[in-house]
Design a protein around this motif. Structure first.
Motif, PDB file in Angstrom:
ATOM      1  N   ALA A 162       0.824  -1.225   0.000  1.00 25.42           N
ATOM      2  CA  ALA A 162       0.000   0.000   0.000  1.00 25.42           C
ATOM      3  C   ALA A 162       0.852   1.266   0.000  1.00 25.42           C
ATOM      4  CB  ALA A 162      -0.904   0.000   1.227  1.00 25.42           C
ATOM      5  N   LEU A 163       0.221   2.336  -0.421  1.00 25.43           N
ATOM      6  CA  LEU A 163       0.785   3.674  -0.259  1.00 25.43           C
ATOM      7  C   LEU A 163       0.155   4.285   0.984  1.00 25.43           C
ATOM      8  CD1 LEU A 163       2.512   6.009  -1.485  1.00 25.43           C
ATOM      9  CD2 LEU A 163       0.418   6.776  -2.621  1.00 25.43           C
ATOM     10  N   VAL A 164       0.982   4.932   1.807  1.00 24.03           N
ATOM     11  CA  VAL A 164       0.504   5.554   3.049  1.00 24.03           C
ATOM     12  C   VAL A 164       0.860   7.041   3.024  1.00 24.03           C
ATOM     13  CG1 VAL A 164       0.711   5.575   5.567  1.00 24.03           C
ATOM     14  CG2 VAL A 164       0.787   3.400   4.332  1.00 24.03           C
ATOM     15  N   LEU A 165      -0.067   7.880   3.427  1.00 25.42           N
ATOM     16  CA  LEU A 165       0.161   9.324   3.561  1.00 25.42           C
ATOM     17  C   LEU A 165      -0.051   9.710   5.021  1.00 25.42           C
ATOM     18  CD1 LEU A 165       0.408  12.278   2.351  1.00 25.42           C
ATOM     19  CD2 LEU A 165      -2.085  12.206   2.105  1.00 25.42           C
ATOM     20  N   ILE A 166       0.902  10.446   5.589  1.00 21.46           N
ATOM     21  CA  ILE A 166       0.713  10.966   6.947  1.00 21.46           C
ATOM     22  C   ILE A 166       1.050  12.451   6.974  1.00 21.46           C
ATOM     23  CG2 ILE A 166       3.019  10.152   7.696  1.00 21.46           C
ATOM     24  CD1 ILE A 166       1.651   9.701  10.515  1.00 21.46           C
ATOM     25  N   THR A 167       0.140  13.234   7.542  1.00 19.06           N
ATOM     26  CA  THR A 167       0.259  14.698   7.594  1.00 19.06           C
ATOM     27  C   THR A 167      -0.009  15.155   9.021  1.00 19.06           C
ATOM     28  OG1 THR A 167      -0.426  14.970   5.290  1.00 19.06           O
ATOM     29  CG2 THR A 167      -0.709  16.867   6.728  1.00 19.06           C
ATOM     30  N   LEU A 168       1.054  15.515   9.711  1.00 20.54           N
ATOM     31  CA  LEU A 168       0.960  15.944  11.114  1.00 20.54           C
ATOM     32  C   LEU A 168       1.911  17.111  11.371  1.00 20.54           C
ATOM     33  CD1 LEU A 168       1.163  12.497  13.008  1.00 20.54           C
ATOM     34  CD2 LEU A 168      -0.852  13.972  12.852  1.00 20.54           C
ATOM     35  N   GLY A 169       1.658  17.835  12.456  1.00 23.83           N
ATOM     36  CA  GLY A 169       2.616  18.848  12.903  1.00 23.83           C
ATOM     37  C   GLY A 169       2.067  20.259  12.984  1.00 23.83           C
ATOM     38  N   GLY A 170       1.278  20.662  11.994  1.00 25.02           N
ATOM     39  CA  GLY A 170       0.784  22.040  11.980  1.00 25.02           C
ATOM     40  C   GLY A 170      -0.019  22.391  13.216  1.00 25.02           C
ATOM     41  N   ASN A 171      -0.915  21.500  13.623  1.00 29.36           N
ATOM     42  CA  ASN A 171      -1.762  21.778  14.785  1.00 29.36           C
ATOM     43  C   ASN A 171      -0.979  21.830  16.090  1.00 29.36           C
ATOM     44  OD1 ASN A 171      -4.342  22.096  13.603  1.00 29.36           O
ATOM     45  ND2 ASN A 171      -4.572  19.885  13.415  1.00 29.36           N
ATOM     46  N   ASP A 172       0.166  21.157  16.135  1.00 29.08           N
ATOM     47  CA  ASP A 172       0.981  21.202  17.354  1.00 29.08           C
ATOM     48  C   ASP A 172       1.514  22.609  17.621  1.00 29.08           C
ATOM     49  OD1 ASP A 172       1.179  18.281  18.264  1.00 29.08           O
ATOM     50  OD2 ASP A 172       1.667  18.160  16.134  1.00 29.08           O
ATOM     51  N   PHE A 173       1.530  23.423  16.581  1.00 30.51           N
ATOM     52  CA  PHE A 173       1.888  24.838  16.750  1.00 30.51           C
ATOM     53  C   PHE A 173       0.629  25.704  16.835  1.00 30.51           C
ATOM     54  CE2 PHE A 173       5.465  22.871  14.482  1.00 30.51           C
ATOM     55  CZ  PHE A 173       6.483  23.133  15.399  1.00 30.51           C
ATOM     56  N   VAL A 174      -0.230  25.604  15.821  1.00 34.42           N
ATOM     57  CA  VAL A 174      -1.399  26.495  15.708  1.00 34.42           C
ATOM     58  C   VAL A 174      -2.418  26.230  16.817  1.00 34.42           C
ATOM     59  CG1 VAL A 174      -3.353  27.118  14.238  1.00 34.42           C
ATOM     60  CG2 VAL A 174      -1.100  26.771  13.224  1.00 34.42           C
ATOM     61  N   ASN A 175      -2.658  24.961  17.118  1.00 36.65           N
ATOM     62  CA  ASN A 175      -3.680  24.605  18.108  1.00 36.65           C
ATOM     63  C   ASN A 175      -3.087  24.017  19.388  1.00 36.65           C
ATOM     64  OD1 ASN A 175      -6.295  25.327  16.976  1.00 36.65           O
ATOM     65  ND2 ASN A 175      -5.770  23.883  15.347  1.00 36.65           N
ATOM     66  N   GLY A 213       3.404  -2.684   9.265  1.00 35.31           N
ATOM     67  CA  GLY A 213       3.495  -3.202   7.902  1.00 35.31           C
ATOM     68  C   GLY A 213       3.595  -2.173   6.799  1.00 35.31           C
ATOM     69  N   ALA A 214       3.545  -0.874   7.123  1.00 36.02           N
ATOM     70  CA  ALA A 214       3.640   0.163   6.087  1.00 36.02           C
ATOM     71  C   ALA A 214       5.048   0.166   5.492  1.00 36.02           C
ATOM     72  CB  ALA A 214       3.322   1.533   6.686  1.00 36.02           C
ATOM     73  N   ARG A 215       5.134   0.136   4.156  1.00 36.80           N
ATOM     74  CA  ARG A 215       6.435   0.080   3.489  1.00 36.80           C
ATOM     75  C   ARG A 215       6.655   1.201   2.480  1.00 36.80           C
ATOM     76  NH1 ARG A 215       7.013  -2.302   7.309  1.00 36.80           N
ATOM     77  NH2 ARG A 215       7.766  -4.443   7.673  1.00 36.80           N
ATOM     78  N   ARG A 216       5.640   2.002   2.214  1.00 38.54           N
ATOM     79  CA  ARG A 216       5.786   3.215   1.398  1.00 38.54           C
ATOM     80  C   ARG A 216       4.985   4.314   2.085  1.00 38.54           C
ATOM     81  NH1 ARG A 216      10.199   3.155  -1.759  1.00 38.54           N
ATOM     82  NH2 ARG A 216      10.051   1.744  -3.546  1.00 38.54           N
ATOM     83  N   VAL A 217       5.682   5.179   2.797  1.00 41.02           N
ATOM     84  CA  VAL A 217       5.012   6.185   3.624  1.00 41.02           C
ATOM     85  C   VAL A 217       5.430   7.587   3.183  1.00 41.02           C
ATOM     86  CG1 VAL A 217       4.543   6.984   5.965  1.00 41.02           C
ATOM     87  CG2 VAL A 217       5.062   4.554   5.551  1.00 41.02           C
ATOM     88  N   LEU A 218       4.473   8.340   2.683  1.00 47.94           N
ATOM     89  CA  LEU A 218       4.701   9.734   2.280  1.00 47.94           C
ATOM     90  C   LEU A 218       4.471  10.619   3.506  1.00 47.94           C
ATOM     91  CD1 LEU A 218       5.207  11.475  -0.283  1.00 47.94           C
ATOM     92  CD2 LEU A 218       2.734  11.550  -0.588  1.00 47.94           C
ATOM     93  N   VAL A 219       5.527  11.280   3.959  1.00 43.62           N
ATOM     94  CA  VAL A 219       5.479  12.093   5.177  1.00 43.62           C
ATOM     95  C   VAL A 219       5.560  13.559   4.778  1.00 43.62           C
ATOM     96  CG1 VAL A 219       6.560  12.524   7.427  1.00 43.62           C
ATOM     97  CG2 VAL A 219       6.736  10.246   6.378  1.00 43.62           C
ATOM     98  N   ASN A 270      14.260   2.667   1.511  1.00 42.03           N
ATOM     99  CA  ASN A 270      13.537   3.941   1.420  1.00 42.03           C
ATOM    100  C   ASN A 270      12.053   3.742   1.722  1.00 42.03           C
ATOM    101  OD1 ASN A 270      15.767   5.568   0.780  1.00 42.03           O
ATOM    102  ND2 ASN A 270      15.658   4.914  -1.359  1.00 42.03           N
ATOM    103  N   ILE A 271      11.766   3.479   2.981  1.00 40.54           N
ATOM    104  CA  ILE A 271      10.384   3.287   3.432  1.00 40.54           C
ATOM    105  C   ILE A 271       9.654   4.623   3.466  1.00 40.54           C
ATOM    106  CG2 ILE A 271       8.908   2.523   5.346  1.00 40.54           C
ATOM    107  CD1 ILE A 271      10.493   0.223   4.022  1.00 40.54           C
ATOM    108  N   PHE A 272      10.307   5.631   4.023  1.00 42.66           N
ATOM    109  CA  PHE A 272       9.685   6.943   4.251  1.00 42.66           C
ATOM    110  C   PHE A 272      10.146   7.935   3.184  1.00 42.66           C
ATOM    111  CE2 PHE A 272       9.967   4.792   8.366  1.00 42.66           C
ATOM    112  CZ  PHE A 272       8.625   4.803   8.731  1.00 42.66           C
ATOM    113  N   ILE A 273       9.186   8.660   2.638  1.00 44.76           N
ATOM    114  CA  ILE A 273       9.435   9.659   1.598  1.00 44.76           C
ATOM    115  C   ILE A 273       9.030  11.018   2.154  1.00 44.76           C
ATOM    116  CG2 ILE A 273       9.010  10.308  -0.803  1.00 44.76           C
ATOM    117  CD1 ILE A 273      10.079   7.403  -0.460  1.00 44.76           C
ATOM    118  N   SER A 274       9.948  11.960   2.156  1.00 38.58           N
ATOM    119  CA  SER A 274       9.665  13.292   2.700  1.00 38.58           C
ATOM    120  C   SER A 274       9.118  14.209   1.615  1.00 38.58           C
ATOM    121  CB  SER A 274      10.953  13.886   3.284  1.00 38.58           C
ATOM    122  OG  SER A 274      10.721  15.209   3.718  1.00 38.58           O
ATOM    123  N   ALA A 275       7.985  14.834   1.895  1.00 40.99           N
ATOM    124  CA  ALA A 275       7.370  15.791   0.964  1.00 40.99           C
ATOM    125  C   ALA A 275       7.479  17.196   1.557  1.00 40.99           C
ATOM    126  CB  ALA A 275       5.905  15.435   0.725  1.00 40.99           C
TER     127      ALA A 275
END
Length: 368
Positions: A162-175, A213-219, A270-275
């Motif tokens: 699978a392809l995995v997308l994770i988007t975190l961090g902004g709220n740790d500052f704003v909220n 089990g995630a092997r392709r993670v877009l961070v 290359n499990i994790f891909i930085s965007a």
């Protein structure tokens, strides 16, 4: 061989070729997609929760195919929808949706919840949201459900591919850190130390994803937090981005890239891909006209300075053409801006994507 036999043989060849094409296309489209994170990628989970972090009423969804609010914090499609489009898959359903069952489970699932962050105390003002630890628990639960459907071995294969997308961090500052003057976290940490703490906590989350089990993670890193209309409305005199929040992004994003590189090095793959979402956004924020926007400062939907105050509601100012606004509401990009962001994910060079872009990943994975 007579003509009839030739025709039958030709028809058989055509049938075999068609079957092979269907099989190959089916395999390419069969890749599951999983989404974790906050409101930038939530596609409706919060609709099923008693929370104030919701996008379930007009004018949200005004440009969605159904022209109805879906829980996406967008006028139309959000980033996961557009990624699904680009990888040839149908959109994932929110994990809490009653429709997510049977064959629909094989498409993947969206676990994201508006308001959450890396830390459990982020977004506490929204009361009932699916914190990241809970999202990961739901991912485990999902795997059990799929195992019951197709067997443990096939379920493991589906997760690994699978392809995995994770988007975190902004709220740790704003909220959290900057939510109020002298917040608990800002009294506890100077900003550079807070960022180090966030990265150490994010590491645990990414390691857990790998363990599951995630092997392709877009961070994705944070966008330019100080440039959203909500922050301009509160802190800007002449349309300049809020310096404190920009500094937070400037500290956080390079350390997140470093974390991704470290994890890949430790794992040996290359499990994790930085965007680089900061750069993807800054391109059109700093030069909106070059991307066909009339403004990157004023939200399409909102009120007050820059339409950046409060929520987007039926009583808000609403622009007639969403395609020429970089921001849909005080915090979130318009669908058209989301499309530009995903384009950098797909084909961006190392300025945007590290160690490779999504098109390269799709190509490499199709060969294995």
């Amino acid at each position: 061989m007579d003509d009839k036999k030739r025709i039958r043989a030709f028809d058989s060849c055509i049938l075999i070729i068609v079957c092979l094409i269907i099989f190959v296309v089916g395999e390419a489209e069969g890749r599951a997609f999983f989404v974790f994170g906050d409101s930038l990628v939530d596609n409706g989970n919060n609709n099923y929760l008693l929370t104030t972090a919701r996008a379930d009423s007009y004018p949200y969804g005004i440009d969605y195919p159904t022209h109805r609010a879906t829980g996406r914090f967008s006028n139309g499609l959000n980033i996961p929808d557009i990624i699904s489009e680009r990888i040839g898959s149908e959109p994932t359903l929110p994990y809490l949706s009653p429709q997510l069952n049977g064959e629909r489970l094989l498409v993947g699932a969206n676990f994201a919840s508006a308001g959450i962050g890396i830390l459990n105390d982020t977004g506490i003002q929204f009361i009932n949201i699916i914190r990241i630890s809970r999202q990961l628990q739901y991912f485990e639960q999902y795997q059990q459900r799929v195992s019951a459907l197709i067997g443990v071995e096939q379920a493991q294969r589906l997760i690994n591919q699978a392809l995995v997308l994770i988007t975190l961090g902004g709220n740790d500052f704003v909220n959290n850190y900057y939510l109020i003057p002298f917040s608990a976290r800002s009294r506890q940490f100077a900003l550079p130390d807070y960022v180090v703490y966030l990265i150490s906590e994010y590491r645990k989350i990414l390691v857990r994803l790998y363990e599951l089990g995630a092997r392709r993670v877009l961070v994705t890193g944070t966008g330019p937090l100080g440039c959203v209309p909500a922050e301009l409305a509160q802190h800007s005199r002449n349309g300049e981005c809020a310096a404190d929040l920009q500094r937070a992004s400037d500290l956080f994003n390079p350390q997140l890239l470093q974390l991704v590189n470290q994890l890949n090095s430790e794992i040996g793959s290359n499990i994790f891909i930085s965007a680089n979402a900061f750069q993807s956004n800054m391109d059109f924020i700093s030069n909106p006209q070059a991307y066909g926007f009339v403004t990157s400062k004023v939200a399409c939907c909102g009120q007050g300075p820059y339409n950046g105050i409060g929520l987007c509601t039926p009583a808000s100012n609403l622009c007639p053409n969403r395609d020429v606004y970089a921001f849909w509401d005080p915090f979130h990009p318009s669908e058209r801006a989301n499309r530009l962001i995903v384009e950098t994910f797909m084909i961006g060079d190392t300025k945007y994507m590290n160690p490779m872009n999504l098109s390269t990943i799709m190509h490499l994975d199709s060969m294995t």
